[in-house]
Design an enzyme around this catalytic site. Sequence first.
Site, PDB file in Angstrom:
ATOM      1  N   ARG A 123       0.826  -1.208   0.000  1.00  0.00           N
ATOM      2  CA  ARG A 123       0.000   0.000   0.000  1.00  0.00           C
ATOM      3  C   ARG A 123       0.863   1.263   0.000  1.00  0.00           C
ATOM      4  O   ARG A 123       0.567   2.234  -0.700  1.00  0.00           O
ATOM      5  CB  ARG A 123      -0.948   0.003   1.207  1.00  0.00           C
ATOM      6  CG  ARG A 123      -2.062  -1.030   1.130  1.00  0.00           C
ATOM      7  CD  ARG A 123      -2.973  -0.937   2.341  1.00  0.00           C
ATOM      8  NE  ARG A 123      -2.239  -1.147   3.583  1.00  0.00           N
ATOM      9  CZ  ARG A 123      -2.748  -0.931   4.799  1.00  0.00           C
ATOM     10  NH1 ARG A 123      -3.997  -0.495   4.934  1.00  0.00           N
ATOM     11  NH2 ARG A 123      -2.028  -1.141   5.878  1.00  0.00           N
ATOM     12  N   ASN A 172      -6.901  -2.525   2.175  1.00  0.00           N
ATOM     13  CA  ASN A 172      -6.895  -3.981   2.161  1.00  0.00           C
ATOM     14  C   ASN A 172      -8.329  -4.497   2.112  1.00  0.00           C
ATOM     15  O   ASN A 172      -9.225  -3.963   2.776  1.00  0.00           O
ATOM     16  CB  ASN A 172      -6.212  -4.534   3.411  1.00  0.00           C
ATOM     17  CG  ASN A 172      -4.707  -4.343   3.374  1.00  0.00           C
ATOM     18  OD1 ASN A 172      -4.121  -4.177   2.300  1.00  0.00           O
ATOM     19  ND2 ASN A 172      -4.085  -4.377   4.541  1.00  0.00           N
TER      20      ASN A 172
END
Length: 216
Positions: A23, A41
């Site tokens: 990320r 997520n």
Amino acid sequence: MESYKLSRYSIQVSGTVQRVGYRHIVQNIARKLNITGCIANLEGYDVHIIAEGRVNDLEAFIKAIRIVEYPVEVEEISTVEEEYSGNFSYFKVNRGSPDEELAERFDTAIAIFSRMEKKQDIALEKHDKSISLQEETLELQKETLKLQKETITLQKETLELQEGTMTLQEETLTEVKGMRTDLDNHLNKEISEMRIELKEIRTALINYGIMTGVRS
């Protein structure tokens, strides 16, 4: 589609993309490409991305996030184009609960150290190969030097042989000249003796009246 047109992509990324720092990598890529939006997520193993920006920047973004470098391994990217909203001022990471984020940070740190260790192993392997190559090069240089020395020795032997041949030729020429001189002297002596004998025979023939008035 015009490259300058603003658009919005809903992107789902599958693979090893959770708890490996993916990320944050995507966030840095988005910042460099002027992409706004968010990443989070999903339950399971995937991540979901909302990306807004110019079409050409979005296409470059999708290519850039297809990362296959340990510990990240993107296996599939699914993209759906949506209507541009302009609701995002920057690209942010949507985080989970503090426990989940803490666990992910630990996992990310471990993954980073593992990647560093792997790169170090690769670097050491390359270093070992480099040393091996240097050793092989040195050995080749030694063999080349040995060959050069042998070549020089052979050249010296060839030169000595040529000098010996020239000396033999000179000696042979001297002997031939000597033999010719001796032969000339011998022939001259034989001819001189034959002339004397012929004169003596002629004188005897004249004295016995066999020959008369012969001009000498």
